[in-house]
Design an enzyme around this catalytic site. Sequence first.
Site, PDB file in Angstrom:
ATOM      1  N   GLU A 143       0.816  -1.217   0.000  1.00  0.00           N
ATOM      2  CA  GLU A 143       0.000   0.000   0.000  1.00  0.00           C
ATOM      3  C   GLU A 143       0.853   1.272   0.000  1.00  0.00           C
ATOM      4  O   GLU A 143       0.814   2.083   0.938  1.00  0.00           O
ATOM      5  CB  GLU A 143      -0.958  -0.010   1.186  1.00  0.00           C
ATOM      6  CG  GLU A 143      -1.949  -1.156   1.078  1.00  0.00           C
ATOM      7  CD  GLU A 143      -3.109  -1.054   2.069  1.00  0.00           C
ATOM      8  OE1 GLU A 143      -2.962  -0.383   3.088  1.00  0.00           O
ATOM      9  OE2 GLU A 143      -4.159  -1.669   1.800  1.00  0.00           O
ATOM     10  N   GLU A 302      -6.054  -7.716  -1.774  1.00  0.00           N
ATOM     11  CA  GLU A 302      -6.730  -7.937  -0.490  1.00  0.00           C
ATOM     12  C   GLU A 302      -8.214  -7.685  -0.733  1.00  0.00           C
ATOM     13  O   GLU A 302      -8.623  -6.557  -0.997  1.00  0.00           O
ATOM     14  CB  GLU A 302      -6.206  -6.971   0.585  1.00  0.00           C
ATOM     15  CG  GLU A 302      -4.744  -7.220   0.904  1.00  0.00           C
ATOM     16  CD  GLU A 302      -4.165  -6.269   1.955  1.00  0.00           C
ATOM     17  OE1 GLU A 302      -4.955  -5.641   2.686  1.00  0.00           O
ATOM     18  OE2 GLU A 302      -2.936  -6.166   2.015  1.00  0.00           O
ATOM     19  N   TRP A 311      -8.225  -0.313  12.192  1.00  0.00           N
ATOM     20  CA  TRP A 311      -8.024   1.135  12.056  1.00  0.00           C
ATOM     21  C   TRP A 311      -9.145   1.899  12.759  1.00  0.00           C
ATOM     22  O   TRP A 311      -9.206   3.114  12.729  1.00  0.00           O
ATOM     23  CB  TRP A 311      -7.929   1.510  10.574  1.00  0.00           C
ATOM     24  CG  TRP A 311      -6.980   0.595   9.852  1.00  0.00           C
ATOM     25  CD1 TRP A 311      -7.304  -0.389   8.973  1.00  0.00           C
ATOM     26  CD2 TRP A 311      -5.555   0.552   9.984  1.00  0.00           C
ATOM     27  NE1 TRP A 311      -6.176  -1.042   8.548  1.00  0.00           N
ATOM     28  CE2 TRP A 311      -5.087  -0.478   9.149  1.00  0.00           C
ATOM     29  CE3 TRP A 311      -4.632   1.269  10.735  1.00  0.00           C
ATOM     30  CZ2 TRP A 311      -3.730  -0.817   9.030  1.00  0.00           C
ATOM     31  CZ3 TRP A 311      -3.286   0.944  10.623  1.00  0.00           C
ATOM     32  CH2 TRP A 311      -2.847  -0.078   9.784  1.00  0.00           C
TER      33      TRP A 311
HETATM   34  C1  GAL Z   1      -4.730  -3.205   4.515  1.00  0.00           C
HETATM   35  C2  GAL Z   1      -3.304  -3.675   4.688  1.00  0.00           C
HETATM   36  C3  GAL Z   1      -3.278  -5.029   5.351  1.00  0.00           C
HETATM   37  C4  GAL Z   1      -4.140  -5.010   6.571  1.00  0.00           C
HETATM   38  C5  GAL Z   1      -5.529  -4.624   6.192  1.00  0.00           C
HETATM   39  C6  GAL Z   1      -6.461  -4.621   7.367  1.00  0.00           C
HETATM   40  O1  GAL Z   1      -4.820  -1.858   4.250  1.00  0.00           O
HETATM   41  O2  GAL Z   1      -2.615  -3.766   3.475  1.00  0.00           O
HETATM   42  O3  GAL Z   1      -1.949  -5.339   5.683  1.00  0.00           O
HETATM   43  O4  GAL Z   1      -3.604  -4.123   7.478  1.00  0.00           O
HETATM   44  O5  GAL Z   1      -5.497  -3.335   5.637  1.00  0.00           O
HETATM   45  O6  GAL Z   1      -7.708  -4.174   7.003  1.00  0.00           O
END
Ligand code: GAL
Length: 654
Positions: A143, A302, A311
């Site tokens: 990212e 992902e 988060w």
């Molecule tokens: C993404 C990240 C992953 C993980 C995921 C969790 O943004 O690339 O490593 O942290 O979020 O939602």
Amino acid sequence: MIKIGIDYYPEHWDRAMWEEDAARMAELGVHTVRMAEFAWSRLEPEDGKFDFSWLDDAIEVMARHGMRVILGTPTNCAPLWLYHDHPDTVQWDRSGRPTDLGIRGHRCMLSPVFRRYAARIIEEMARRYAGRPEIFAWQLDNELESNHCTCPTCTKGFQDFVRAKYGTLEHLNQAWGTVVWSGEYSSWDQIKPLLAPDCLPNWHNPAWMLDYERYGAACTADYVRFQCDIIRAFDPNAIITTNSCFCANLPDFHQEFQALDVASYDNYPPIRLPEDPEALTSNAFALDFVRSFKQKNFWIMEQLGGPLGCWGPISPAMEPGMLEGYALQAVAHGADLLSFFRWRTACTGAEMFCYGILDHDNRPNRRLAELDGLCRRLKQLPALDNTTIRSQVALLYSADQEFGLKNQIQSEGFAYWTQLRLFHDACMNLGVNLDILPEGASLDGYRVVLVPTHFITNPAVAAQLEDFARNGGTVVLTNRSGVKDQNGNCILGQPLPTAFRALCGCCVSETDAIGPARQQLTTIHGGTYTISGWCDLLVPETAAVWARYADRFYAGTPAITRNQFGAGQAYYIGTIGEKALYRALLLEIFREQEISMVEVLPRNVELTTRSGPGGVYRFFFNNSTHGCAFPLGSETVTLRPLEVKILTGKGEWL
Ligand code: GAL
């Protein structure tokens, strides 16, 4: 066949679990397993002491179960020994201080020492794995954002960047208009990166910020090239990507992906959908945007596999059908591989409540069953990956507009992405495929080009759009177009929309930045729509009026115009409307241009078509939590919440 992948972290689990995990994945029909993107401390536990034995074994286990590996370069998280021994590898933040360690992504991508260590671990990995049949592809770092590091190396890099661009301080001072507020530079080392986190962006010099954003984007693209070159030295045929995300500091994705083979994206559509359909913006925009990076089909590195909880607080559970619906929505927009995040929810670390497919209990669950259903469904569509999205409608994007509008907010609530999405949403709901194109891309084969807010004027684009219209195409421009020159300064002595005035056949006599206030306009067909954000008061020159404002001192003044230009036409929208306005306008344009549409789709139902040698597949997606029904030819189509139904060119529903 569309590939299903899994994001897996063998280093998080006891080795005894790998075998069973792999067997369960293989049983589902998983093709690829992504691993190692955060595993540097396990691959190089001490400076120069490498341990690949565990990764060898993990790859071997996956390969034995018929799956191939997408290998991550582990450079997003450098090991703590590296930061400790070489503090100059740490990123500095906007207050001009080294970042406190503890989370992730703290490496300075320009630090020569970091580059040396990063090159060494990537070389070790590439020497060992590149070209091996078990390896399907490579993912670089994780990212990547635009480089906003403020360390001495990155500061010097910015000074060198602008020095190469402007040659002399006199030119730079002129281009940035630094005479304002006594901001003139008398030596190169006075030039700073973007500091002062507490300062509103509107306080800074926008010309300087524009070049700073361009510099940050160039650094990220350079970092990608640096990693690619190392892997390609060992395997020129390696397939290399990086997993993009739409973060706070957006890079210039089109520049970043030039060195890469395939675009990819981390797809986390909203789990909690807004009740108000007007508030819903479709995630399909992100997917079409990612397809634009290479202007071809892409991968999801992902894919949303469970409730999120890292988060922010833990999100609600995914609705039944959501896992499959969002996955097929990505396929509908050109995804050929979907790697689900992640196999099992972590028991340790910051993301222990960021759910994967499996919960901590490691037992079969509803999400696993849904993934199983998705795999079975995709098996029925073996030729789908031999199709793509073909469009006659293009939406122009450029990182310059993003940078320019982000750093100098034009009116409360008015953002570049909102503008882009309004057009995009309308196309989806009319079943019209849309390509997002980087400014400057060829417009051959398109009939309609949508150009929201071309703020930083690119004269080559203005000339290209004139040609396009002259030859029969339709161009749609909006408010805040033609405002600035390439340096990010306002254009003197010409009415707006400056370079687009002849094309649009109108000019702006006055602007009203109305922000959140809600007003109305009325079209020539008698439709009334709510507007907000901005009002350009238009004076038609050669154009005809399409809509007029209904409020305030400018009631009756033209708000939208339509100009015949050569064999085509150009519309100018001087304001920002509710969704229905864009639908009404595009409906009329698409009819004129004979673009086929489906006009009966309920609100928030999207239709996208993939076609090619593999056949024709029309994806109907109900992007809402309410069921719906609508007529299609002689039948009635029903869709459950978040359901995707696929209609093949042979008339079969799948
Ligand atoms: C993404 C990240 C992953 C993980 C995921 C969790 O943004 O690339 O490593 O942290 O979020 O939602």
